[in-house]
Each structure stands twice: as C-alpha cells, then as structure tokens.
Design a protein around this motif. Structure first.
Motif, PDB file in Angstrom:
ATOM      1  N   MET A 145     -31.736   4.760 -10.977  1.00  0.00           N
ATOM      2  CA  MET A 145     -33.545   5.179 -10.917  1.00  0.00           C
ATOM      3  C   MET A 145     -33.679   6.216 -10.125  1.00  0.00           C
ATOM      4  SD  MET A 145     -34.788   0.548 -10.395  1.00  0.00           S
ATOM      5  CE  MET A 145     -33.334  -0.431 -10.488  1.00  0.00           C
ATOM      6  N   GLU A 146     -34.540   6.650 -10.199  1.00  0.00           N
ATOM      7  CA  GLU A 146     -35.216   7.827  -9.629  1.00  0.00           C
ATOM      8  C   GLU A 146     -36.969   7.399  -9.543  1.00  0.00           C
ATOM      9  OE1 GLU A 146     -34.007  11.599 -11.083  1.00  0.00           O
ATOM     10  OE2 GLU A 146     -31.978  10.757 -11.800  1.00  0.00           O
ATOM     11  N   GLY A 147     -37.297   8.297  -8.427  1.00  0.00           N
ATOM     12  CA  GLY A 147     -38.736   7.983  -8.047  1.00  0.00           C
ATOM     13  C   GLY A 147     -38.862   7.989  -6.700  1.00  0.00           C
ATOM     14  N   ARG A 148     -39.791   7.318  -6.363  1.00  0.00           N
ATOM     15  CA  ARG A 148     -40.549   7.179  -4.909  1.00  0.00           C
ATOM     16  C   ARG A 148     -39.810   5.518  -4.299  1.00  0.00           C
ATOM     17  NH1 ARG A 148     -45.939   6.767  -4.523  1.00  0.00           N
ATOM     18  NH2 ARG A 148     -46.102   5.171  -3.919  1.00  0.00           N
ATOM     19  N   VAL A 149     -38.400   5.882  -4.325  1.00  0.00           N
ATOM     20  CA  VAL A 149     -37.712   4.647  -4.576  1.00  0.00           C
ATOM     21  C   VAL A 149     -36.560   4.283  -3.070  1.00  0.00           C
ATOM     22  CG1 VAL A 149     -37.384   4.484  -7.031  1.00  0.00           C
ATOM     23  CG2 VAL A 149     -35.321   5.334  -5.290  1.00  0.00           C
ATOM     24  N   ASP A 150     -37.183   4.787  -1.531  1.00  0.00           N
ATOM     25  CA  ASP A 150     -36.169   5.052  -0.863  1.00  0.00           C
ATOM     26  C   ASP A 150     -36.992   3.912  -0.216  1.00  0.00           C
ATOM     27  OD1 ASP A 150     -38.865   6.168  -0.455  1.00  0.00           O
ATOM     28  OD2 ASP A 150     -38.305   7.451   0.987  1.00  0.00           O
ATOM     29  N   SER A 151     -37.939   3.250  -0.482  1.00  0.00           N
ATOM     30  CA  SER A 151     -38.468   2.057   0.749  1.00  0.00           C
ATOM     31  C   SER A 151     -37.080   1.031   0.779  1.00  0.00           C
ATOM     32  CB  SER A 151     -39.799   1.037  -0.315  1.00  0.00           C
ATOM     33  OG  SER A 151     -39.886   0.123   0.867  1.00  0.00           O
ATOM     34  N   ASP A 152     -37.105   0.782   1.812  1.00  0.00           N
ATOM     35  CA  ASP A 152     -35.668  -0.342   2.532  1.00  0.00           C
ATOM     36  C   ASP A 152     -35.767  -1.491   1.771  1.00  0.00           C
ATOM     37  OD1 ASP A 152     -34.901   1.318   3.869  1.00  0.00           O
ATOM     38  OD2 ASP A 152     -35.712   0.839   5.764  1.00  0.00           O
ATOM     39  N   ARG A 153     -37.767  -1.916   1.182  1.00  0.00           N
ATOM     40  CA  ARG A 153     -37.817  -2.776   1.062  1.00  0.00           C
ATOM     41  C   ARG A 153     -37.285  -3.614  -0.685  1.00  0.00           C
ATOM     42  NH1 ARG A 153     -44.164  -4.327   3.038  1.00  0.00           N
ATOM     43  NH2 ARG A 153     -43.777  -5.162   5.302  1.00  0.00           N
ATOM     44  N   ALA A 162     -36.668  -6.863 -19.078  1.00  0.00           N
ATOM     45  CA  ALA A 162     -36.993  -7.801 -18.786  1.00  0.00           C
ATOM     46  C   ALA A 162     -37.112  -6.973 -16.636  1.00  0.00           C
ATOM     47  CB  ALA A 162     -37.328  -9.240 -18.683  1.00  0.00           C
ATOM     48  N   MET A 163     -35.876  -6.853 -16.689  1.00  0.00           N
ATOM     49  CA  MET A 163     -35.980  -5.957 -15.182  1.00  0.00           C
ATOM     50  C   MET A 163     -36.043  -4.662 -14.628  1.00  0.00           C
ATOM     51  SD  MET A 163     -34.580  -7.563 -12.464  1.00  0.00           S
ATOM     52  CE  MET A 163     -34.118  -6.450 -11.075  1.00  0.00           C
ATOM     53  N   GLU A 164     -35.814  -3.894 -16.214  1.00  0.00           N
ATOM     54  CA  GLU A 164     -36.359  -3.014 -16.206  1.00  0.00           C
ATOM     55  C   GLU A 164     -38.095  -2.805 -16.182  1.00  0.00           C
ATOM     56  OE1 GLU A 164     -35.818   1.095 -18.753  1.00  0.00           O
ATOM     57  OE2 GLU A 164     -34.518  -0.275 -19.111  1.00  0.00           O
ATOM     58  N   MET A 165     -39.123  -3.622 -17.112  1.00  0.00           N
ATOM     59  CA  MET A 165     -40.400  -3.665 -16.813  1.00  0.00           C
ATOM     60  C   MET A 165     -40.764  -3.862 -15.430  1.00  0.00           C
ATOM     61  SD  MET A 165     -42.889  -2.688 -17.953  1.00  0.00           S
ATOM     62  CE  MET A 165     -42.069  -2.430 -20.060  1.00  0.00           C
ATOM     63  N   ALA A 166     -39.981  -5.050 -14.711  1.00  0.00           N
ATOM     64  CA  ALA A 166     -40.183  -5.366 -13.483  1.00  0.00           C
ATOM     65  C   ALA A 166     -39.803  -4.684 -12.804  1.00  0.00           C
ATOM     66  CB  ALA A 166     -39.321  -6.693 -12.911  1.00  0.00           C
ATOM     67  N   CYS A 167     -39.058  -3.014 -12.537  1.00  0.00           N
ATOM     68  CA  CYS A 167     -38.794  -2.221 -11.449  1.00  0.00           C
ATOM     69  C   CYS A 167     -40.197  -1.161 -12.035  1.00  0.00           C
ATOM     70  CB  CYS A 167     -36.994  -2.244 -11.957  1.00  0.00           C
ATOM     71  SG  CYS A 167     -36.213  -2.537 -10.926  1.00  0.00           S
ATOM     72  N   LEU A 168     -40.341  -0.683 -13.320  1.00  0.00           N
ATOM     73  CA  LEU A 168     -41.033  -0.272 -13.076  1.00  0.00           C
ATOM     74  C   LEU A 168     -42.472  -0.105 -12.998  1.00  0.00           C
ATOM     75  CD1 LEU A 168     -40.403   1.055 -17.199  1.00  0.00           C
ATOM     76  CD2 LEU A 168     -39.719   2.609 -15.203  1.00  0.00           C
ATOM     77  N   LEU A 169     -42.805  -1.381 -12.749  1.00  0.00           N
ATOM     78  CA  LEU A 169     -44.320  -2.182 -12.367  1.00  0.00           C
ATOM     79  C   LEU A 169     -44.339  -2.678 -11.101  1.00  0.00           C
ATOM     80  CD1 LEU A 169     -45.193  -4.773 -15.113  1.00  0.00           C
ATOM     81  CD2 LEU A 169     -46.083  -1.415 -15.187  1.00  0.00           C
ATOM     82  N   GLY A 170     -42.962  -2.789 -10.223  1.00  0.00           N
ATOM     83  CA  GLY A 170     -43.369  -2.919  -8.976  1.00  0.00           C
ATOM     84  C   GLY A 170     -42.341  -3.002  -8.246  1.00  0.00           C
ATOM     85  N   PRO A 171     -42.415  -3.011  -7.003  1.00  0.00           N
ATOM     86  CA  PRO A 171     -43.353  -3.237  -5.678  1.00  0.00           C
ATOM     87  C   PRO A 171     -44.400  -2.527  -6.170  1.00  0.00           C
ATOM     88  CG  PRO A 171     -41.544  -3.076  -4.630  1.00  0.00           C
ATOM     89  CD  PRO A 171     -41.502  -3.110  -6.102  1.00  0.00           C
ATOM     90  N   VAL A 198     -43.215   1.629  -4.114  1.00  0.00           N
ATOM     91  CA  VAL A 198     -42.240   2.167  -5.033  1.00  0.00           C
ATOM     92  C   VAL A 198     -42.879   2.675  -6.107  1.00  0.00           C
ATOM     93  CG1 VAL A 198     -40.269   1.364  -4.110  1.00  0.00           C
ATOM     94  CG2 VAL A 198     -41.048   0.326  -5.967  1.00  0.00           C
ATOM     95  N   TRP A 199     -42.530   4.153  -6.259  1.00  0.00           N
ATOM     96  CA  TRP A 199     -42.613   4.189  -8.238  1.00  0.00           C
ATOM     97  C   TRP A 199     -41.577   5.008  -8.288  1.00  0.00           C
ATOM     98  CZ3 TRP A 199     -46.677   3.661 -11.113  1.00  0.00           C
ATOM     99  CH2 TRP A 199     -47.409   4.669 -11.853  1.00  0.00           C
ATOM    100  N   VAL A 200     -41.520   3.653  -9.772  1.00  0.00           N
ATOM    101  CA  VAL A 200     -40.298   3.945 -10.171  1.00  0.00           C
ATOM    102  C   VAL A 200     -40.836   5.872 -11.462  1.00  0.00           C
ATOM    103  CG1 VAL A 200     -38.273   3.966 -11.973  1.00  0.00           C
ATOM    104  CG2 VAL A 200     -38.955   2.140 -10.151  1.00  0.00           C
ATOM    105  N   ASP A 201     -39.497   6.530 -12.014  1.00  0.00           N
ATOM    106  CA  ASP A 201     -40.150   7.567 -12.576  1.00  0.00           C
ATOM    107  C   ASP A 201     -39.526   7.431 -13.594  1.00  0.00           C
ATOM    108  OD1 ASP A 201     -42.813   8.705 -11.620  1.00  0.00           O
ATOM    109  OD2 ASP A 201     -41.184   9.921 -10.308  1.00  0.00           O
ATOM    110  N   GLN A 202     -37.938   7.170 -13.657  1.00  0.00           N
ATOM    111  CA  GLN A 202     -36.489   7.088 -14.709  1.00  0.00           C
ATOM    112  C   GLN A 202     -36.308   6.080 -14.251  1.00  0.00           C
ATOM    113  OE1 GLN A 202     -35.579  10.542 -15.717  1.00  0.00           O
ATOM    114  NE2 GLN A 202     -33.508  10.143 -16.723  1.00  0.00           N
ATOM    115  N   ILE A 203     -35.184   5.315 -15.592  1.00  0.00           N
ATOM    116  CA  ILE A 203     -34.447   4.052 -15.299  1.00  0.00           C
ATOM    117  C   ILE A 203     -34.121   4.638 -16.630  1.00  0.00           C
ATOM    118  CG2 ILE A 203     -33.405   2.012 -15.293  1.00  0.00           C
ATOM    119  CD1 ILE A 203     -36.658   1.009 -14.753  1.00  0.00           C
ATOM    120  N   ASP A 204     -32.113   4.819 -15.707  1.00  0.00           N
ATOM    121  CA  ASP A 204     -31.284   5.169 -16.540  1.00  0.00           C
ATOM    122  C   ASP A 204     -30.210   3.943 -17.125  1.00  0.00           C
ATOM    123  OD1 ASP A 204     -31.610   8.370 -16.764  1.00  0.00           O
ATOM    124  OD2 ASP A 204     -30.797   8.023 -15.239  1.00  0.00           O
TER     125      ASP A 204
END
Length: 76
Positions: free
Chosen positions: A1-9, A48-57, A60-66
């Motif tokens: 996953m790429e984007g603003r994903v550096d949150s420890d949570r 479903a997991m991919e959609m969940a990662c794109l929508l939250g929390p 973070v902001w997920v730009d791309q999932i490979d």
C-alpha cells in the motif's frame, strides 16, 4: 500500500480487520509512504479487505494497493 500510511495505528487496524474477515495477515514492513502486508484468503474477502483499507482509518490515506500472488513477489 502506498500513500500516507505511516500511522502506528494502521498495522493493528489492518490485522483486526483481516481477522474479522477470516483472513490471514502478516505485516511485512512499514516505511514512510509504504506499508507491505501479506494477506491471504478467498478472493472476494481480499476484495473486501482492499476496500476497507482504501476507506479507513481516518489517520491514513491509501493512494494505491498492489495485489500480487504470493509466488510472484519480487525479491528485495
């Protein structure tokens, strides 16, 4: 996953959601704008997991999932 994903949570969030869906999950690495996870299970639940990662929390902001099959992962 790429984007603003550096949150420890984010890694524990991914693991909890994968468990709720009945998926196996292992966080491989988290560096700056990239998070690598190995998640396995039925294709429709992976969708479903991919959609969940794109929508939250919210942290973070997920730009791309490979999505790659496990046997095609590039060697580092």
């Amino acid at each position: 996953m790429e984007g603003r994903v550096d949150s420890d949570r984010f890694p524990p969030w991914i693991e909890r959601h994968a468990q709720k869906l009945g998926l196996l999950c292992r966080i491989e690495a988290q560096r700056g704008d990239r998070l690598e996870a190995v998640i396995s299970g039925p294709p429709e639940l992976l969708d479903a997991m991919e959609m969940a990662c794109l929508l939250g929390p919210i942290q973070v902001w997920v730009d791309q999932i490979d999505r790659l099959p496990l046997n095609s992962r590039p060697e580092v």
